[in-house]
Design an enzyme around this catalytic site. Structure first.
Site, PDB file in Angstrom:
ATOM      1  N   ARG A   1       0.935  -1.082   0.119  1.00  0.00           N
ATOM      2  CA  ARG A   1       0.012  -0.069  -0.186  1.00  0.00           C
ATOM      3  C   ARG A   1       0.908   1.302  -0.059  1.00  0.00           C
ATOM      4  O   ARG A   1       0.799   2.054   0.826  1.00  0.00           O
ATOM      5  CB  ARG A   1      -0.987   0.055   1.071  1.00  0.00           C
ATOM      6  CG  ARG A   1      -1.561  -1.264   1.477  1.00  0.00           C
ATOM      7  CD  ARG A   1      -2.690  -1.669   0.641  1.00  0.00           C
ATOM      8  NE  ARG A   1      -3.948  -1.152   0.592  1.00  0.00           N
ATOM      9  CZ  ARG A   1      -5.001  -1.556   1.460  1.00  0.00           C
ATOM     10  NH1 ARG A   1      -4.846  -2.546   2.210  1.00  0.00           N
ATOM     11  NH2 ARG A   1      -6.084  -0.843   1.273  1.00  0.00           N
TER      12      ARG A   1
ATOM     13  N   GLN B   1      -0.055   2.685  -5.548  1.00  0.00           N
ATOM     14  CA  GLN B   1      -1.464   3.064  -5.393  1.00  0.00           C
ATOM     15  C   GLN B   1      -2.581   2.913  -6.662  1.00  0.00           C
ATOM     16  O   GLN B   1      -3.568   2.157  -6.324  1.00  0.00           O
ATOM     17  CB  GLN B   1      -1.623   4.650  -5.288  1.00  0.00           C
ATOM     18  CG  GLN B   1      -2.526   5.115  -4.265  1.00  0.00           C
ATOM     19  CD  GLN B   1      -2.305   6.441  -3.437  1.00  0.00           C
ATOM     20  OE1 GLN B   1      -1.519   7.099  -4.408  1.00  0.00           O
ATOM     21  NE2 GLN B   1      -2.848   6.736  -2.360  1.00  0.00           N
TER      22      GLN B   1
ATOM     23  N   ASP C   1      -3.392  -0.947  -6.580  1.00  0.00           N
ATOM     24  CA  ASP C   1      -3.827  -1.324  -5.094  1.00  0.00           C
ATOM     25  C   ASP C   1      -5.594  -1.881  -5.393  1.00  0.00           C
ATOM     26  O   ASP C   1      -6.408  -1.163  -5.151  1.00  0.00           O
ATOM     27  CB  ASP C   1      -3.748  -0.128  -4.224  1.00  0.00           C
ATOM     28  CG  ASP C   1      -4.405  -0.677  -2.713  1.00  0.00           C
ATOM     29  OD1 ASP C   1      -4.818  -1.499  -2.627  1.00  0.00           O
ATOM     30  OD2 ASP C   1      -4.264   0.356  -2.162  1.00  0.00           O
TER      31      ASP C   1
ATOM     32  N   SER D   1      -7.727  -1.684  -2.268  1.00  0.00           N
ATOM     33  CA  SER D   1      -8.334  -0.576  -1.936  1.00  0.00           C
ATOM     34  C   SER D   1      -9.585  -0.320  -2.976  1.00  0.00           C
ATOM     35  O   SER D   1     -10.775  -0.012  -2.749  1.00  0.00           O
ATOM     36  CB  SER D   1      -7.635   0.646  -2.143  1.00  0.00           C
ATOM     37  OG  SER D   1      -6.647   0.755  -0.943  1.00  0.00           O
TER      38      SER D   1
ATOM     39  N   TYR E   1      -1.743  -0.350   8.993  1.00  0.00           N
ATOM     40  CA  TYR E   1      -2.691  -1.262   9.451  1.00  0.00           C
ATOM     41  C   TYR E   1      -2.929  -1.252  10.889  1.00  0.00           C
ATOM     42  O   TYR E   1      -2.084  -1.028  11.688  1.00  0.00           O
ATOM     43  CB  TYR E   1      -2.402  -2.584   8.911  1.00  0.00           C
ATOM     44  CG  TYR E   1      -2.640  -2.906   7.492  1.00  0.00           C
ATOM     45  CD1 TYR E   1      -4.047  -2.889   6.961  1.00  0.00           C
ATOM     46  CD2 TYR E   1      -1.445  -3.017   6.604  1.00  0.00           C
ATOM     47  CE1 TYR E   1      -3.887  -3.089   5.505  1.00  0.00           C
ATOM     48  CE2 TYR E   1      -1.497  -3.270   5.510  1.00  0.00           C
ATOM     49  CZ  TYR E   1      -2.724  -3.251   4.576  1.00  0.00           C
ATOM     50  OH  TYR E   1      -2.896  -3.505   3.292  1.00  0.00           O
TER      51      TYR E   1
HETATM   52  P1  NAD Z   1      -8.387  -3.090   6.961  1.00  0.00           P
HETATM   53  O1  NAD Z   1      -9.495  -3.603   5.942  1.00  0.00           O
HETATM   54  O2  NAD Z   1      -7.488  -3.865   7.180  1.00  0.00           O
HETATM   55  O3  NAD Z   1      -9.234  -2.731   8.297  1.00  0.00           O
HETATM   56  C1  NAD Z   1     -10.420  -1.922   8.058  1.00  0.00           C
HETATM   57  C2  NAD Z   1     -10.201  -0.898   9.190  1.00  0.00           C
HETATM   58  O4  NAD Z   1     -10.606  -1.611  10.538  1.00  0.00           O
HETATM   59  C3  NAD Z   1      -9.042  -0.492   9.646  1.00  0.00           C
HETATM   60  O5  NAD Z   1      -9.167   1.125   9.466  1.00  0.00           O
HETATM   61  C4  NAD Z   1      -8.704  -0.626  10.997  1.00  0.00           C
HETATM   62  O6  NAD Z   1      -7.860   0.269  11.532  1.00  0.00           O
HETATM   63  C5  NAD Z   1      -9.976  -1.001  11.532  1.00  0.00           C
HETATM   64  N1  NAD Z   1      -9.784  -1.855  12.758  1.00  0.00           N
HETATM   65  C6  NAD Z   1      -8.885  -2.991  12.967  1.00  0.00           C
HETATM   66  N2  NAD Z   1      -8.995  -3.455  14.225  1.00  0.00           N
HETATM   67  C7  NAD Z   1      -9.979  -2.739  14.842  1.00  0.00           C
HETATM   68  C8  NAD Z   1     -10.578  -2.689  16.088  1.00  0.00           C
HETATM   69  N3  NAD Z   1     -10.148  -3.664  16.947  1.00  0.00           N
HETATM   70  N4  NAD Z   1     -11.527  -1.678  16.242  1.00  0.00           N
HETATM   71  C9  NAD Z   1     -11.687  -0.914  15.506  1.00  0.00           C
HETATM   72  N5  NAD Z   1     -11.399  -0.835  14.474  1.00  0.00           N
HETATM   73  C10 NAD Z   1     -10.371  -1.739  13.995  1.00  0.00           C
HETATM   74  O7  NAD Z   1      -7.992  -1.727   6.343  1.00  0.00           O
HETATM   75  P2  NAD Z   1      -7.859  -1.112   4.870  1.00  0.00           P
HETATM   76  O8  NAD Z   1      -8.890  -0.407   4.607  1.00  0.00           O
HETATM   77  O9  NAD Z   1      -7.084  -2.053   3.981  1.00  0.00           O
HETATM   78  O10 NAD Z   1      -6.581   0.161   5.322  1.00  0.00           O
HETATM   79  C11 NAD Z   1      -5.660  -0.175   5.927  1.00  0.00           C
HETATM   80  C12 NAD Z   1      -4.314   0.801   6.054  1.00  0.00           C
HETATM   81  O11 NAD Z   1      -4.037   1.071   4.880  1.00  0.00           O
HETATM   82  C13 NAD Z   1      -5.083   2.288   6.587  1.00  0.00           C
HETATM   83  O12 NAD Z   1      -4.082   2.909   7.271  1.00  0.00           O
HETATM   84  C14 NAD Z   1      -5.208   2.941   5.068  1.00  0.00           C
HETATM   85  O13 NAD Z   1      -5.276   4.199   5.342  1.00  0.00           O
HETATM   86  C15 NAD Z   1      -3.870   2.311   4.400  1.00  0.00           C
HETATM   87  N6  NAD Z   1      -3.883   2.489   3.040  1.00  0.00           N
HETATM   88  C16 NAD Z   1      -2.941   3.228   2.403  1.00  0.00           C
HETATM   89  C17 NAD Z   1      -3.061   3.381   1.126  1.00  0.00           C
HETATM   90  C18 NAD Z   1      -2.058   3.749   0.236  1.00  0.00           C
HETATM   91  O14 NAD Z   1      -1.001   4.612   0.796  1.00  0.00           O
HETATM   92  N7  NAD Z   1      -1.599   3.899  -0.827  1.00  0.00           N
HETATM   93  C19 NAD Z   1      -4.253   2.384   0.422  1.00  0.00           C
HETATM   94  C20 NAD Z   1      -5.107   2.065   0.921  1.00  0.00           C
HETATM   95  C21 NAD Z   1      -5.049   2.253   2.462  1.00  0.00           C
END
Ligand code: NAD
Length: 371
Positions: free
Chosen positions: A116, A121, A124, A127, A222
Site C-alpha cells: 500500500r 497506489q 492497489d 482498495s 494497518y
Molecule cells: P483493513 O481492511 O485492514 O481494516 C479496516 C479498518 O478496521 C482499519 O481502518 C482498521 O484500523 C480497523 N480496525 C481493525 N481492528 C479494529 C478494532 N479492533 N477496532 C476498531 N477498528 C479496527 O484496512 P484497509 O482499508 O485495508 O486500510 C488499512 C490501512 O492502509 C489504512 O491505514 C489505510 O489508510 C491504508 N491505506 C493506504 C493506502 C496507500 O497509501 N496507498 C491505500 C489504501 C489503504
C-alpha cells in the site's frame, strides 16, 4: 505476450479480471489477448465488446498462456497451462494451493500482497475492491431495513432519519460512511486508529467515543490486534451507540488474523426491532459474534447479514477498477515483452511463487507452519 482472461470458476463471482477497455490497452502495447467465452457477461461485458477491443474469444481448449489474469482465488488446475498468473490468490489463507501452483511451475503474483505505497497506489486492488464493498454494504442494509434512510417531511407525517453506525474506517468503512450519508442517514463511525478518527471526522460524521490508540497502528498503517483490556473498553463504549442504531455496518479487519469481535450477542439483543447488521468483515470471521459468513441470521427482531460477495455485487465498476489496477501492474512489470520481477523492486513482495519455489517468506512460513 499471450495473455488469457479467465472465466471466474467460483460460483457467485460476477467480476472479470480484464474489461474490454483493459484489452484495448494490452493490444495497443502489442500483446495478444484471449478470453474464455462469456468471461465478462455477468459484469456487463459481452464477448462482442471484447472482440471489438481486439481479444480472441476461445473456442476450444485454452492455449498455454504467458500470463493468466483472474479475480480469484484460483487453484493450479483452474489456472490451466500458463507461465504466470495474476489474481487474488489468498496466499496466506490457502498456502497449500500456493504450493501446488509453485509445483506447476507457475509464477504467481497475488494482488492482495501489492504494497500500500505511493508507487503502487494505482495497482492497489484491495482498495479499489474495498471501495465497492463499502458502498454495497450500505445498499444491503438499506434494502433489508424496514425503514427509510432519509428524513422525509410529507403530508402523511414526518419520517425520522435512520441512524447508521460504521465500525472500522479503512477504505471500505469510509466509503460506507459516505454512502450512508448520501442516502440521508444520520451516520457515526468508530475505528481504533487515530488517523482513521480524523478521517471519520473529516467526512463530517460524529466519532463514537471509544478507545483510540496509537499502539494499535502498526508501521504499515494497518491495525494490529488489540489487548483484552482495550477490547473490553471498546465493547463498553460501543454498547450504547449500537443500541441506538437502526443499522450497524462493520468493516474492521486485521491483516492475516481473524477479524476482531466488536458487536456482541448482548449488543445485538439491545438493538431496536427491525435493526440490521451488515458484517463486511464476514470473510475473515466477522465483527459480530452472531455473524455466519455467507448467511443471513435472524436473531430476535434483528437481522445480521454476512455477505461474502460485496465487491462482486458491483461487478461492472469493480471489474473496471480491477482491470485498471492490473494494467498499471503490468506496465510496471512487463519489459520487452516479458514479465520481469526485480527482487529489489517493492512490488516483488507480491510475487509468491517463481521457478517452482515459494519465494514470499510469509507464505513459506505459513506452508511450513502447516497453517
Ligand atoms: P483493513 O481492511 O485492514 O481494516 C479496516 C479498518 O478496521 C482499519 O481502518 C482498521 O484500523 C480497523 N480496525 C481493525 N481492528 C479494529 C478494532 N479492533 N477496532 C476498531 N477498528 C479496527 O484496512 P484497509 O482499508 O485495508 O486500510 C488499512 C490501512 O492502509 C489504512 O491505514 C489505510 O489508510 C491504508 N491505506 C493506504 C493506502 C496507500 O497509501 N496507498 C491505500 C489504501 C489503504
Amino acid at each position: 505476450m499471450l495473455i488469457r482472461v479467465l472465466s471466474e470458476p467460483r460460483p457467485g463471482e460476477r467480476r472479470v479480471a480484464l474489461t474490454p477497455r483493459g484489452v484495448s490497452s494490452l493490444v495497443e502495447r502489442g500483446h495478444r489477448v484471449v478470453l474464455d467465452p462469456g468471461a465478462g457477461v455477468e459484469a456487463g461485458f459481452l464477448d462482442g465488446a471484447y472482440a471489438a477491443a481486439g481479444a480472441e474469444v476461445l473456442g476450444g481448449d485454452p492455449p498455454r498462456a504467458d500470463l493468466v489474469l483472474g479475480v480469484g482465488p484460483l487453484t493450479a488446475h483452474e489456472i490451466g497451462p500458463a507461465a504466470a498468473v495474476v489474481a487474488f490468490l489468498d496466499p496466506l489463507g490457502d498456502p497449500e494451493e500456493i504450493r501446488r501452483i509453485a509445483g506447476a511451475g507457475i509464477t504467481a503474483i497475488a494482488m492482495e500482497l501489492i504494497p500500500r505505497t505511493t508507487l503502487a497506489q494505482s495497482m492497489d486492488a484491495l482498495s479499489s475492491q474495498a471501495t465497492v464493498a463499502g458502498y454495497e454494504a450500505v445498499l444491503v442494509a438499506a434494502s433489508a431495513l424496514p425503514r427509510l434512510f432519509p428524513m422525509m417531511m410529507t403530508a402523511a407525517g414526518t419520517i425520522r432519519p435512520s441512524r447508521v453506525l460504521v465500525l472500522g474506517a479503512g477504505v471500505a468503512g469510509l466509503q460506507a460512511i459516505a454512502t450512508a450519508k448520501r442516502l440521508g442517514g444520520v451516520v457515526s463511525g468508530y475505528d481504533i486508529r487515530p488517523a482513521a478518527r480524523e478521517q471519520i471526522e473529516s467526512l463530517g460524521v460524529k466519532f463514537v467515543g471509544g478507545p483510540v490508540t496509537l499502539d494499535a497502528e502498526e508501521a504499515d498503517g494497518y491495525a494490529g490486534e488489540v489487548d483484552p483490556a482495550t477490547r473490553q473498553a471498546q465493547q463498553e463504549a460501543l454498547a450504547a451507540a449500537v443500541a441506538e442504531s437502526d443499522v450497524v455496518i462493520t468493516t474492521a479487519q486485521v491483516p492475516g488474523r481473524r477479524a476482531p469481535v466488536l458487536v456482541t450477542k448482548e449488543m445485538v439483543e439491545s438493538m431496536r426491532p427491525g435493526a440490521v447488521v451488515v458484517d463486511a468483515a464476514a470473510s475473515t470471521g466477522g465483527n459480530c459474534e452472531l455473524t455466519r459468513p455467507g448467511e443471513i441470521v435472524i436473531h430476535g427482531a434483528v437481522t445480521i447479514h454476512g455477505p461474502l460477495d460485496l465487491a462482486s455485487r458491483g461487478a461492472g465498476d469493480a471489474s473496471e477498477m480491477y482491470s485498471r489496477n492490473i494494467i498499471s501492474l503490468l506496465d510496471h512489470l512487463i519489459e520487452d515483452g516479458e514479465l520481469r520481477i526485480d527482487p529489489e523492486d517493492e512490488i516483488a513482495s507480491a510475487c509468491v511463487t517463481r521457478g517452482g519455489e515459494i519465494v514470499n517468506q510469509r507464505v513459506r512460513d505459513a506452508v511450513e507452519g502447516g497453517i
